[in-house]
Every structure is written in C-alpha cells, then in structure tokens.
Design a protein around this motif. Sequence first.
Motif, mmCIF file in Angstrom:
data_model
loop_
_atom_site.group_PDB
_atom_site.id
_atom_site.type_symbol
_atom_site.label_atom_id
_atom_site.label_comp_id
_atom_site.label_asym_id
_atom_site.label_seq_id
_atom_site.Cartn_x
_atom_site.Cartn_y
_atom_site.Cartn_z
ATOM 1 N N UNK A 27 45.387 38.206 31.916
ATOM 2 C CA UNK A 27 45.802 36.827 31.678
ATOM 3 C C UNK A 27 45.923 36.054 32.979
ATOM 4 N N UNK A 28 46.276 36.759 34.037
ATOM 5 C CA UNK A 28 46.471 36.100 35.322
ATOM 6 C C UNK A 28 45.153 35.880 36.066
ATOM 7 N N UNK A 29 44.068 36.288 35.461
ATOM 8 C CA UNK A 29 42.769 36.227 36.132
ATOM 9 C C UNK A 29 42.474 34.871 36.780
ATOM 10 N N UNK A 30 42.685 33.731 36.082
ATOM 11 C CA UNK A 30 42.334 32.452 36.711
ATOM 12 C C UNK A 30 43.106 32.181 37.995
ATOM 13 N N UNK A 31 44.281 32.789 38.147
ATOM 14 C CA UNK A 31 45.078 32.518 39.347
ATOM 15 C C UNK A 31 44.875 33.601 40.388
ATOM 16 N N UNK A 32 44.742 34.843 39.917
ATOM 17 C CA UNK A 32 44.563 35.953 40.853
ATOM 18 C C UNK A 32 43.223 35.855 41.566
ATOM 19 N N UNK A 33 42.173 35.523 40.808
ATOM 20 C CA UNK A 33 40.838 35.563 41.395
ATOM 21 C C UNK A 33 40.716 34.619 42.603
ATOM 22 N N UNK A 34 41.089 33.317 42.438
ATOM 23 C CA UNK A 34 41.008 32.442 43.618
ATOM 24 C C UNK A 34 41.920 32.890 44.754
ATOM 25 N N UNK A 35 43.106 33.402 44.424
ATOM 26 C CA UNK A 35 44.020 33.811 45.488
ATOM 27 C C UNK A 35 43.472 35.017 46.233
ATOM 28 N N UNK A 36 42.938 35.977 45.482
ATOM 29 C CA UNK A 36 42.357 37.158 46.133
ATOM 30 C C UNK A 36 41.228 36.737 47.053
ATOM 31 N N UNK A 37 40.427 35.778 46.595
ATOM 32 C CA UNK A 37 39.332 35.299 47.432
ATOM 33 C C UNK A 37 39.880 34.657 48.697
ATOM 34 N N UNK A 38 40.943 33.844 48.538
ATOM 35 C CA UNK A 38 41.522 33.171 49.701
ATOM 36 C C UNK A 38 42.042 34.169 50.728
ATOM 37 N N UNK A 39 42.538 35.299 50.231
ATOM 38 C CA UNK A 39 43.076 36.301 51.153
ATOM 39 C C UNK A 39 42.023 37.324 51.565
ATOM 40 N N UNK A 40 40.769 36.957 51.388
ATOM 41 C CA UNK A 40 39.646 37.826 51.794
ATOM 42 C C UNK A 40 39.689 39.183 51.083
ATOM 43 N N UNK A 41 40.178 39.175 49.869
ATOM 44 C CA UNK A 41 40.197 40.421 49.103
ATOM 45 C C UNK A 41 39.173 40.335 47.970
ATOM 46 N N UNK A 42 38.007 39.751 48.307
ATOM 47 C CA UNK A 42 37.000 39.564 47.272
ATOM 48 C C UNK A 42 36.593 40.880 46.631
ATOM 49 N N UNK A 43 36.663 41.954 47.425
ATOM 50 C CA UNK A 43 36.294 43.267 46.894
ATOM 51 C C UNK A 43 37.182 43.644 45.720
ATOM 52 N N UNK A 44 38.496 43.453 45.907
ATOM 53 C CA UNK A 44 39.444 43.756 44.835
ATOM 54 C C UNK A 44 39.138 42.895 43.618
ATOM 55 N N UNK A 45 38.936 41.604 43.902
ATOM 56 C CA UNK A 45 38.654 40.664 42.825
ATOM 57 C C UNK A 45 37.379 41.059 42.076
ATOM 58 N N UNK A 46 36.337 41.439 42.825
ATOM 59 C CA UNK A 46 35.069 41.834 42.194
ATOM 60 C C UNK A 46 35.259 43.077 41.328
ATOM 61 N N UNK A 47 36.087 43.994 41.853
ATOM 62 C CA UNK A 47 36.293 45.218 41.088
ATOM 63 C C UNK A 47 37.074 44.935 39.799
ATOM 64 N N UNK A 48 38.120 44.121 39.938
ATOM 65 C CA UNK A 48 39.009 43.896 38.795
ATOM 66 C C UNK A 48 38.334 43.089 37.692
ATOM 67 N N UNK A 49 37.716 41.981 38.098
ATOM 68 C CA UNK A 49 37.339 41.003 37.088
ATOM 69 C C UNK A 49 35.837 40.865 36.944
ATOM 70 N N UNK A 50 35.383 40.922 35.700
ATOM 71 C CA UNK A 50 34.023 40.513 35.417
ATOM 72 C C UNK A 50 34.114 39.436 34.355
ATOM 73 N N UNK A 51 33.595 38.306 34.643
ATOM 74 C CA UNK A 51 33.561 37.176 33.724
ATOM 75 C C UNK A 51 34.821 37.041 32.874
ATOM 76 N N UNK A 52 35.860 36.527 33.498
ATOM 77 C CA UNK A 52 37.094 36.161 32.808
ATOM 78 C C UNK A 52 37.806 37.320 32.127
ATOM 79 N N UNK A 53 37.661 38.504 32.635
ATOM 80 C CA UNK A 53 38.416 39.606 32.066
ATOM 81 C C UNK A 53 38.281 40.836 32.953
ATOM 82 N N UNK A 54 38.953 41.895 32.556
ATOM 83 C CA UNK A 54 38.826 43.145 33.299
ATOM 84 C C UNK A 54 37.582 43.874 32.846
ATOM 85 N N UNK A 55 37.021 44.701 33.724
ATOM 86 C CA UNK A 55 35.948 45.581 33.268
ATOM 87 C C UNK A 55 36.602 46.838 32.690
#
Lengths: 573, 348, 434
Positions: free
Chosen positions: A164-192
Amino acid sequence: MRGSASQLRRAISLGLITGAVMLYLVAVGIVLAFSARNTITGVVTLGRLMLAAPPLAAGYVVARRGTDLAPRLVAGLLLGAVSGVIVAAALLFASAVDIRHILVRISPPLLAFLAFDQDASIGALLNLALAAALGLIGAVAAVVPSRVRRPAITGVIGVVVISMLEPFLRPRLTDFKLEGVSRFLFTHKGLSIASAIVVFAIFAVGSVAWPRVRARYRARVAAADPGTQATIRGVTLLLLIVFLLALPQIAGSFLSQVLVFVGLYTLLALGLNIVVGYAGLLDLGYVAFYAVGSYLTALLTSPISSLGVGLPFWVALPIVILGAAVTGLFIGAPVLRLRGDYLAIVTLGFGEIARLLFLSDALKPWFGGTQGILGVPPLFGVAKVSVPILGWQLTGPTLTYYPLLFFCVIAAIVATRLKYSRIGRAWNAMREDEDVAQATGVNVTNYKLLAFALGASVGCLGGAVFATHLASVFPGTFNILVSITVLSIIILGGMGSIPGVVVGALALIGLPELLREFAEFKLLVYGGVLVLMMLLRPEGLLPDRVRQQELHEADEEEEPGADGGALTPAEQG
Amino acid sequence: MRRIRRVSLVDIILLAIRVVVAIGVVIGTYATLSAGKLTWEQWRDLLIFGVAQGSVYALIALGYTLVYGVLLMINFAHGDVFMFGGMTAFFVADALGSSGFLDANPIVGMAIVLVVAMVSSAAVAILLERIAYRPLRRAPRLVPLITAIGASLFISNSVRGLYGEQVKAYPQLKILVGKFEIFGVGILKTHVVVIVSALVIMAALYWFVEKTRTGRAMRAISEDKDTAALMGINVDRTISITFAVGGMLAGAAGVLYAIVFNQVHWFMGFLPGIKAFTAAVLGGIGNIIGAMLGGLTLGVLESIGPNLLLSGLGVPSPNQLRDVVAFSVLVLVLIFRPYGILGRPENR
Amino acid sequence: MQKLLRWSALLAVLLLVLAACTSQGASPSQSAAASSAPPDAAAICAADAFHCVEVAPGDPIRIASALAITGDVAFLGNDSNFGIDVAIADRGQLLGHDVEIVHEDAGCGDAASGQTAAQAIVADTTIVGVIGTTCSRTAVPAMPVLAAAGLVMISPSNTAPSLTNPDKDDFGGPFYFRTAYNDNVQGAAVAKYACEELKVTTAATVHDGSPYAEQLQQVFADKFKELCNGTVSHQEAVNVGDTDFHPVLTTIAADKPQLLFYPIFSPEGPLLTKQTADVAGLENTILFGADGLKDGAFIAAAGQFAADKGMYFSGPDLNFGDKYTNDFLPKYYALSGTTTPLAPYHAHAYDAANILMDAIAAVAVTDADGNLQIPRDAIREYVHNLKDYPGLTGTLTCNENGDCGSSEVSIAQLKPDSTGALVYTEVWTTRSAS
C-alpha cells in the motif's frame, strides 16, 4: 453432538451475514476501486483481498469455539460456502438482469472482475469455491496455535502495508539512491512474488523476535541503577528530538505535507481536548476558533487584506491569540448554563454562524466573502530557508513543519501541566459531576470560561499556521466536518490523553492522505471506523488512565463478556 | 466578594448581548417596515412558506425527539435514516411514475411509495440500533453520540456509493400541482399536504406515546431503565420499537420532502437533520409538541427573519444569513430558557 | 522519397540539437518534435529547465488528474475524469507506451485539498502533467507547488478570470492553462444577450456562495450596467443545502425585475426555478441559468417547467459536432452508466488530456538505453505555443496567460427533440452574433 449442530447453525447464519457484507462491499464500489492497486502483481490486488477478508475473518470467528477439530473446520468451510453461494447467486442475477439504474456501481467491468474475467456461470463456481476455501483457511487459523497464527497474520499485514505504501516508498527510495531496493520490491504498483515472500518472512520473524528483544531490554533497564536509567531516558528523548527534526528530510515533500496536516489537527485536537477531554464540555463548533484564527492572521499579515497593514507573523500572533481568547469568552459566556446536548447544538450553531459570517456578502468588505483573503505571507516572511551546516533546503511543508512542531510541543506541555494542576483537578471534578463540584467550592463558571478561552487560543494558533501555510483563507474550509474530525481524533486516541491525540491524528488525517486515490471512500471508511471504535474500544487507542477507569466502572455493573473483553489490553503498556 | 464579581462578568457579557440584539431587532424591524418594500400579502406568504418548511423540519424533529425522550441519546444519524427512506422509495416512485400508474391511481401509488419508504427507513433504524447503539447503552453519553456521528457518515456515504451521487427527480403528482384557496388565501397544495401530515403525524405519535401500552413502556424506560426491566418491560424490544417508529416517521418525512421538493439526493439528510435537531432542542428535546413548535418556529424564523430584521438595515443578501438568524435565536432562547420552549430540566 | 524525407528530417534535428547544446537558451521542444530517435536525449534533458521524466520500456507514461471527486460537486470531477478516460482510451498507446492516469482528489470547497493533491503529484516524479482542477479556488494554492516542479496543469473547468490575469494575486503563472473559458466571456455574453436580444433593462441575480457563482453574477451585473445601462435591483445570495427559496424570491419580487440570473447548481437550481412560480411578482420575469444547470439532473427535476417558462441557459457552446455526438458521447456513457452527461465539462477535459498527450508525443525523445525522456519545460512551451488545435470544443489557441478555451458562449433553451425528450437547444451564440 448437539454442540456441533449449533455450531453449524451459527456457521450458516454467520455465512449469510458474511455474504451480505461482501455484496455490500462490491455494490458500494470500494472493491473495484481498490482492485486498481496490486498487492502482489499478477497474483492478487487490494480489492481482491478486501473481498476475501470477510469470509476469512468470519471463518476464524466461527471456528474459535468448540473442542473437536473436525466440526470446527467444517463450520468454517460451511460458512465460506454459504457466503460464496450468496455472491455467486448475486453474480448470476446481475449478469442476467441489468440493475445498474438502481445500483450504479454494478457495471460490466465490475461483473467481469467478480467473475475472474470468465463466463458468469464459471465465475459463480469460482467464487463459491474460493469463498469456501477462505472460510476453511480462516477456520484453520483459529485451530492452529497462536505461535503459528501470529507470525502468519503479521506477515500478511506486512505485505499489504508495504504494497500500500508503494506510491510513497518508491519515490523516496529513489531519492535516497536505493533504486535497487525499490526495483526488487516493486513491480508495477505492487510487490513481486519474490519480494512478497521476503517481506512476509521479515515481518513474521520480526513478530516472533520483537517481544523477546523488548522484554530483555526492559529487564536490563529495570536492573540498572537510577543514574543509568536517567541517562537512558535522556538519550531516548534526544533521539526522539533528533528524529522529529530530521523527519521532513526523510519523508520528502508530500509526506511532509501530510505531516503538516497531522500536526495541524494534533494542535486543534490538543485545544479541543482541554474543552471536551478535561472540562467535559461537548463542543461541536470548534471550527469557529480555527476560522477566527485563520481570518485574524490573514487580516493582520496580508498586505492586500482589508486592513492592509501586513504585519509580520510573529508580531501578529499575540494579537491573534488575544482575539481568540476574547472570542472564546464571548462564545463561552452565553452557553455556560447549558449542559450536555444543549451545549452541543449551540456550539454547533456557533460554528455555522462563524462560517456564514465569513462567507457572507454582508461582511465582504472586511473578509472578502466567498473569494476569501489572498496574499498571506509565509511564516518567516520568506518562502525558502537554507539550513547552513546540514545543507537542507526548507520550503513549503518542510518549512511549516518546524514552527508547527514547536507549537504542538508547547501546547502539549501546557496541556500536561494543566492536567495535573489544581485547575486540572477542578476540571476533573466538574466533568464527573458539576453540581457536586460546585458544592465543594469549585468555581464552575470561571473554570468553564477558562477552558473555553484556552481551547479557543490553541484552535486559533492552528488557524494561524493554516493561513500562512496555504497563503490564503477561504470560508469553505471551515465547515462542520472539521469540528467532527477533531472530535473524532480525540475519541479515537482516547479522551484526555495527549499521546492519544497524536495517534488519533495520524490515523484519521495521515492514513486517509496515504490512500488519496480512494478519497471517494474516505468518509465512508471514516464513519465505519468511528462506529467500530466505539463498539470495540471506547476508551480510545491510547487511553488516559483515569478515563479508562471511568469506563471500567460502568462496565462492572454489566455482566462480563458483553464488550468487556475488548477493554482489557491497554493496561499492560 | 469574589462570587459577586464572578457572576457579574458573565452577566455583563449576557447583558451586552441582549442589549445589542434588542436594539438590532427594533431598529431592523422598524427600518424594514417603514421602508415598506414588501406588501402585507407578501409577508403573509412568507409566513405560510415558513410554516411549510417548518413542518418538514418538525417531521424529522419528531423522530429525534422520540428517540431522545426514551433513550436520552441524540441519534445524529436520524437525518440519514430520513434520507435513506426517500432515496429507496425513489426507485419505486420512478417505476410507478414512468409506467403511468402514479397518475392513474395517485392515492394508491403514493401509499405504496410511502410504505416502501417507511419500511426501508425503519429497517435501517432497527439495524442501526441493534448493531451500533445497543452495546453502548451503559457507556458514557459522549460515546453513543460519536457512534451516531460515525453512523451518519457511514449511511450517507453508503447511499452515495450504492445509488450514485446524482440528484434524483421524483415524479411530480399531477393532482398536487397548483394551489388550494383557503379563506381566500392561495396555498400550494403540496404545502397543505405537508402541514396537515405533520399535524396528523404529531397527533398520532402523541397518542401512541401517551395512550398505548408500548408508549407507556417507552415512558417507563425513559424514567428508569432498570426499574422498568424489573417491572416486566422488555427493554430491548421496546427500544427496538422506538427506533422502528422513529424510522417510520423519518421514512414518511422522506416521502413528504420528496413531494414538496421533487428531488432527493444522498446528501439531503445532513442539513435538514441538523435543522431538525435544532428544532427539537428549541422546542425542548424529548417533548413531542415541543418538536412541532420548534420546527415551526425555526421555519418561520428562516423565512421571515432575514427580511424583517436585516434588509431594513441595508445588509446585502440578507437571505444568505438565514441560518445565522436561526442559530442566534436558538442561542437566545436557550439563554433565557436553558431547556427549550417546552422542555423540562433533565433529572440527572 | 519518404526515406529521403525522414533522413533529412533527422539531419535537421541533429543540427538543431547541436545548436541547442551550444546556445543553451534555445528551445529543445521544436527539435524533438520532428522525430522519435535523436541520439542526444541527455543534452535535451540537461538543457531543460526542469529536466526529464524517464519512462523505461514497458512502463506507462503517467499523467495525473486533480479534480473534485468527493463532496457535493463530485459530479463535476467525475464528469471530467470520464472525459480524460475516453481521451486515453482513444489514444491507445503513446509512443509505444500505455498512458496511465492517477486520479487525485483536489476537492472544491477546501483550498487545502488542492495544495495537498499538488504535493502528492509532485512527490511522484514519474508524473508528466496534470489535468485539473475542478474549482478555481483549489487551483490557486496548487499552482505554486506544481510550477516549482515544472509540471503543467490544464484545467477543464476553472472559470475565474483572475487565474489568467497576470495583474491579480491569484494569477496561475506560466504552467497554468485552461480549456474552459473565463467568466468574463460568459458574463458579458449573458449581459449582451439580455439587453440586445431580450431587450430587458432591469435584472436581479442570485448566487450560492460559491466563488464561481459569486464572480459570474458580478461580471454579469457589471456588464449589464455598463453595456446596456441596465438596473440591477438585487444581488442576492442563498446557501448550498437550502431547500426553501421563497423568501429570497419574495425579496427579489418586490422590484419585479425583468430578468433573474442565477448561475448556481443542482439541487438548489431546480428548486429555485420551480419556486419562482409560487411567488407573486415574478410571473413575467425571464429566468436565466448558467452551465451549472445544464445537466441531466436539472432536466429531470425542473426541465418541463423550465421549458414551459422559456428559461435560458448560458454555457460553453456545446455544439461540438458529429464526432462529439456520435463518437465521444457513447463512449462517455459506457463509462458513466448514465444517459445524460453528469456536467458540461467532459469535452473540455477530453481536449485538455489530448493537448497534454500531444505535447508529450511532440517533445519526448528516446535515449540510448531505449528509455523515453520527456522534458518537462518543453511541455509547457508546447502548450504555451499551441495554435489552432482542432479540439472537440472548437479550435483552440492558447494566449500568453494560459487561456486556451474557445471563447464561444451559447445561449440555450430546453426544447423537445424528435423523440419528445427535452434537450438544451442553442438559440444564440457569440459566434453567430459577431
């Protein structure tokens, strides 16, 4: 044998209710709306989970009783099947007969969703099977020991919350250079699927490990000498302060905006808490003070208002608070002799009067009528502040956050000091029984007026911050829903409890902001939460001790078990 | 010494309010009447319009006051029970209207619509009581009030989700178009219907509460629940009946509202609900005749007040301030009579 | 031949991009418009004042709507959202990507919700542009937030004149555009029609306390005095939620105005309309509503009465032609589940969404990794320079302050169509008059 027969009867009747609840969720449109959010992409959506929750929960409830394993599981299965039959029948009916002119949400996409994009008859069978299975799973959850159930439930909740927090976590993770975490966690608006398993595991393990860690930590603190304990408290406080100061930087601009509104409502609730929670005066027109504070601030600080003086905020603030206290006295005085429900309706009337006067054409030359007042300068007179060493750029919500935090802390300290002072005890006595309080020498009139004036001042402070944050004021903001929201925050958190106010504001202001896409259903869920809260936990989430005892007193007269069960856990904390 | 000063502070504020209001009323009325913009006939019409609007408020207020009289709780969701009846019956009315049945048999048709509205409102009211209020009967007074506010939000937003947010237009009854001539005064037929219904329903309710066995049981519960139970009154059942009757009143009010205004929507319970609440308090909450009186007073105030008091003072758009006038009068009435026009002090 | 053209276009683009790189002030949008595969996406993004939104292959292009989808004017926001949804469905794919719309609620009455919606949109850096807001008031606090992030907002239904007036404090700024016309146009048109065609000299107005109605009736009143030397006897106000309008009508009837202009909404509008019949002194008064009353709810509640009374309605010129009636509306109804439009701004929303998608298509470039790069400021520039765009609502050209709407106003009456159902039938337009 007879026991199991009654359990089956109960399963059938609960199954009917469950089916009705599922149909309601579908027909009101919330299921389809939430199906736009993937929980686990390609596997399950939030809408699907929402529809699955009733049979799961009811299966759990029905199987909680009884000793024999088989009848309990059968009851769960039966319950699920009954609810499934209802949904299946409704699906077949709605596919055959167009009832969209009455129930507007029963649209073709909804039916397709309900039938898993299959033919209606196949869809009906699928629903039946799924609901029966869910009922069974619920029953299994009731049967297994709690050391298995608790981690499993926590894990599922973790998966849902993180997705549920995906819309907020994804941009924040990107801002903190944690795109890897974000890529792993989320695929198209949900978890894989993989990340869902990982999240589930983390939460499940956490739910087992956390109580042990906490218990060990507490034991060690308790064993330490008083000096160390004081140090630990000091360090904890320091960490909390640092965290609160750094919060906007961690949260980013949108979550900071949410935090500003949480803070604003915390402030309002702290003020109303004095009136309602301490003095026991039910005020349904608290929005009046909020409005007065906003308008006074706008009049005094905006260079283009009718006054046109354009004072700096910090110069205007004492005048605003003074004006507020006077307003509190003038509203308080006429209603002093009224009690209970009469007070409620009169204060509600005052709230409406304030809104209408600010809106009216009659006072347009002063307050701008429906067009409001524009050009309110920001709090420090500048739109952007740079923090030298840390390199932070504060603007908009990240800037408003700090003075607001300051005001909240001040208000909380004042409120706490008052609560345990002579005045607080007088209020307490007055709330319990006005006549007795009067008889024992409490000056009821003065204490009531004091409560109104203090509540009004804090409310106006909130209004002042609001006006500067928005850079404008419009009368439409100040409707009765604000009063109701603030009241609900106090109720949800626990009347008279200051930590409760913060939790209440987070739940009622913060959470809906995180689910903005579904704002359409905000008030619906909100109403439902209020009702459920009052039924299950009337003393609030973080109750005040005294208040909880009052509620317990009322409870003891009644036979135990009716709703006493829900009242217990908070004492442990 | 302290005591005297304390009293005088409040009294000075109250006195100031009274003086300001009195001067305002006198000057405003004088200025309006001396300007003579409206004719006597127009004032009379305003009075009738006010009475009609007040009757609608009174109809809803009766339900408020009934529940309050028995349980001493404000059923804040009553306005939404009223809305639910009007909305649900719309679909029946619409079907009957478009098939022509309603114009062919207006009495039978409206009776069907009325029954549907009353049954659906009563069903919601009973469910509401069973699910939301019954478990809270011994809780502090604030708790059921909050529940009721929550229930109000829940019901209105459910209806919005289920039936959609568009305003729905009731079919207009041909026999109710036009005016009746009563003593040479033309009054809209719909207004006559709503005024008469309000009076009849009030009388019936009064009779029900005062004369029937169930009514007696209700009054007994109102006095003391526990003693009533000891005397062999089935408290749960009687309270359910109270809510059912309150719901039926709300459903009837919903249909009458639809007849007068010809349209219903999901939000329509909110404001009339608050107005009816005000009317009930104005008249003395818990008092059936008081509810009627409060409703009529409020309706007339809203209709005549702004024109009479404000337009003479040169206030622009006086009708925008009608609620200010109405609520101000409420405050003034309660300063002089803290328990409303016909109310009596609570026994607690 | 075609190949040759393409190659030469590519060459031209390359040269332009090089030029853009050397002289930083030059506009990258013109260069990107011609092709989808220039190699120097990075340079374009670096040169853009607000850089680029990156869309990976397979990801959707995301735009947002910030409309009123809750509260008492939710029908306005939903109406616009359906228009946007139709536009996206019509478009199918954009540059090989799906288009995804994020629906934010900007509310109407509470300006704070407009600001919060803007913050939510800004926080999601994958969003390229915004369609919104429904109400002018919510646009005011939203615009500074969006502009700071370089996001364009196009409104389908803001009509407050000051939003596109740079001398006002609530001027929308360079990132603000609207496909709706502004109240000055409508108020003047109504005044003009009233005195020139209807030959009335006295009028009264009623508003409902919404900024829109208050402003529109004020513009009308000013123009009515100015253009035709008319008298405005009353400028009254009612409250949203009122049901009994007899008192205010009685006040107005004291001066027997020839025309009553009330640009309010349902459910108050139909009630007020029908209650005029009960008040002595208004028998010959011409009733005049605005676009807030041009919807199915009004026809159902007071349509027959208004038709008999010959009531007039001002509004956007909804004669949008065959594409609107035969293509757009059926798709709209399929989404809304209604048989009449919810409100009159769906076509404006359709145009707004299409302008935004056209802008994206025109300025987007593909970088070396196959990602789509959409420069933000270039979108603003594209919309700013929009000329003769063939929209559903007319031929649209944006002026320097953000007004893109066709400024044609129509005056309509309710008349039965061939099946006997009442429809809003145009009787006069500014187009035909000028």
